[in-house]
Design a protein around this motif. Sequence first.
Motif, short mmCIF file in Angstrom:
data_model
loop_
_atom_site.label_atom_id
_atom_site.label_comp_id
_atom_site.label_asym_id
_atom_site.label_seq_id
_atom_site.Cartn_x
_atom_site.Cartn_y
_atom_site.Cartn_z
N VAL A 255 12.10 15.71 -14.38
CA VAL A 255 12.17 15.91 -15.83
C VAL A 255 13.42 15.24 -16.40
CG1 VAL A 255 10.77 18.00 -15.89
CG2 VAL A 255 13.23 18.18 -15.47
N ASP A 256 14.52 15.25 -15.65
CA ASP A 256 15.74 14.58 -16.12
C ASP A 256 15.57 13.06 -16.10
OD1 ASP A 256 16.95 17.06 -16.44
OD2 ASP A 256 17.83 17.04 -14.43
N PHE A 257 14.88 12.56 -15.09
CA PHE A 257 14.61 11.13 -15.00
C PHE A 257 13.77 10.67 -16.19
CE2 PHE A 257 11.69 7.75 -13.49
CZ PHE A 257 12.61 6.76 -13.20
N ILE A 258 12.74 11.45 -16.52
CA ILE A 258 11.87 11.11 -17.65
C ILE A 258 12.64 11.21 -18.95
CG2 ILE A 258 9.84 11.85 -18.95
CD1 ILE A 258 8.63 12.75 -16.24
N ALA A 259 13.45 12.26 -19.10
CA ALA A 259 14.24 12.44 -20.33
C ALA A 259 15.20 11.28 -20.53
CB ALA A 259 14.99 13.77 -20.28
N GLY A 260 15.83 10.82 -19.44
CA GLY A 260 16.74 9.69 -19.54
C GLY A 260 16.04 8.44 -20.01
N LEU A 261 14.83 8.24 -19.54
CA LEU A 261 14.06 7.08 -19.96
C LEU A 261 13.62 7.21 -21.41
CD1 LEU A 261 12.74 4.42 -19.30
CD2 LEU A 261 10.87 5.65 -18.20
N ARG A 262 13.23 8.43 -21.81
CA ARG A 262 12.82 8.65 -23.19
C ARG A 262 13.98 8.40 -24.16
NH1 ARG A 262 7.79 9.11 -25.10
NH2 ARG A 262 8.65 10.37 -26.76
N ALA A 263 15.20 8.70 -23.70
CA ALA A 263 16.37 8.54 -24.57
C ALA A 263 16.84 7.10 -24.66
CB ALA A 263 17.51 9.43 -24.07
N SER A 264 16.34 6.25 -23.77
CA SER A 264 16.76 4.85 -23.76
C SER A 264 15.94 4.04 -24.75
CB SER A 264 16.61 4.28 -22.35
OG SER A 264 16.82 2.88 -22.34
N SER A 265 16.58 3.12 -25.43
CA SER A 265 15.86 2.30 -26.42
C SER A 265 14.99 1.25 -25.76
CB SER A 265 16.84 1.64 -27.37
OG SER A 265 17.77 0.82 -26.66
N THR A 266 15.39 0.77 -24.58
CA THR A 266 14.64 -0.30 -23.92
C THR A 266 14.20 0.06 -22.50
OG1 THR A 266 16.61 -1.37 -23.01
CG2 THR A 266 15.92 -2.03 -25.23
N GLY A 267 14.87 1.04 -21.88
CA GLY A 267 14.62 1.35 -20.48
C GLY A 267 15.45 0.53 -19.53
N ALA A 268 16.07 -0.54 -20.03
CA ALA A 268 16.83 -1.44 -19.15
C ALA A 268 18.04 -0.76 -18.54
CB ALA A 268 17.26 -2.68 -19.93
#
Length: 448
Positions: A255-268
């Motif tokens: 869930v933290d991994f997904i949340a971090g990706l959701r918070a990123s503008s590009t995922g890069a």
Amino acid sequence: MDPRPDIAANRLSPECLAIRFADAHPPLTGGQAAIEADRCYFCYDAPCVEACPTGIDIPGFIRGIATGNLAGAARTILESNILGGSCARVCPTEILCEGACVRTAQEEKPVVIGALQRHATDWQMDEGTQPFPRAAETGRRIAIVGAGPAGLACAHRLALHGHTVTILDARPRPGGLNEYGIAAYKLPDDFAQHEIDFITAIGGITIQTDRMLGRDITLAELETTYDAVFLAIGQAGVRALGIAGEERDGVLNAVDFIAGLRASSTGADVPVGRRVVVIGGGNTAIDAAVQARRLGAEEVTLVYRRGAETMSATKVEQAWAQTNGVAIRYWAAPLRIDGPDGAVGSITFTRGRLLDGRPVHDQDTFTLEADMVLKAVGQLFLPDPLDRGAIAIENGRIRVDAHGRTTRRLVYAGGDCTPGADLTVVAVREGRDAAEAIHADLTTATGA
């Protein structure tokens, strides 16, 4: 050992990531929607309606699309499910409405109800107008703790009745799982926030972020300040594997991994391993595994302790993972995580089997090389923010009646913190129904 970094960001170019995290299922065109709507039999006692937790009049809204009445179609959906846009994207329609479609009995493809629902609700949201008029102000104030689907659905229905609602959420942005817990390719383009703007356009709803129950305010204080309280605090805890090596660098909660990706503008800027192992069998596990692969992981393996038929992730989700290059291994339970210098290097599993109807893991072991392990073995409701003994907790969730009433007067609850399926559409129903109970109780109490 490979000299390249085991866990790193920027494995793929921003252009590649933009393609990989674009809308996984593009919307229907107007022509496609009209053709698909014509496939509906418009059943009288439609089984698809029975299968929808929010009871949307599915034949009714599809008839609206078929006749070119998108405004009517959208209203039919949204009066039952105000989050119909996100539910159209994230609901497991294959086991709900579409799974009940009568065309499946004829071994035909079901009507794509979810895509048609998205077509109508997207039209309404693009119009930028709120289709429901707000009732006259009642003077009553309700606090909602949690700005996820249950809290938002409750807020909209209460505002519709003329009440004033304040939503408090612990995170920097509202939306709950729709904002932080759903794969980026399912709700791209900041859709969760657009939907919140649409919901709150009815008026009478204020959202306060970074306001945590138990830290910034207590339940007792809310009861003193407001006429009623609705708890939609979800499940903040994450289950542990309980194995040696779980504390190593590179072991993360999915869930933290997904949340971090959701918070990123590009995922890069989101780090991902080269060889990732995901442990679990639900939608969170699937979302984490597929997104790790799309971020540039070379190998992603999802490992589940039982067979495919008992996974909470649907067959469609499992197939989606495999289509995206995720290997799935069944009947394996994690035993230990090893590696050099406190990092992850491998994870060992015990093979399992079914014995007298119960899973046992007493077979030989096997080891997978890994530099990142994502845990997706379930979340837990944490009662800590509640006043001790104030509300009954049963089987690890807040005990409520059929209308969302807790054991404390004028305190209600719904969503993942209460018993029931952990689905967005179920949370919406519970928030909506609790709002009706709150409205009825407040009206009765004052004789209005």
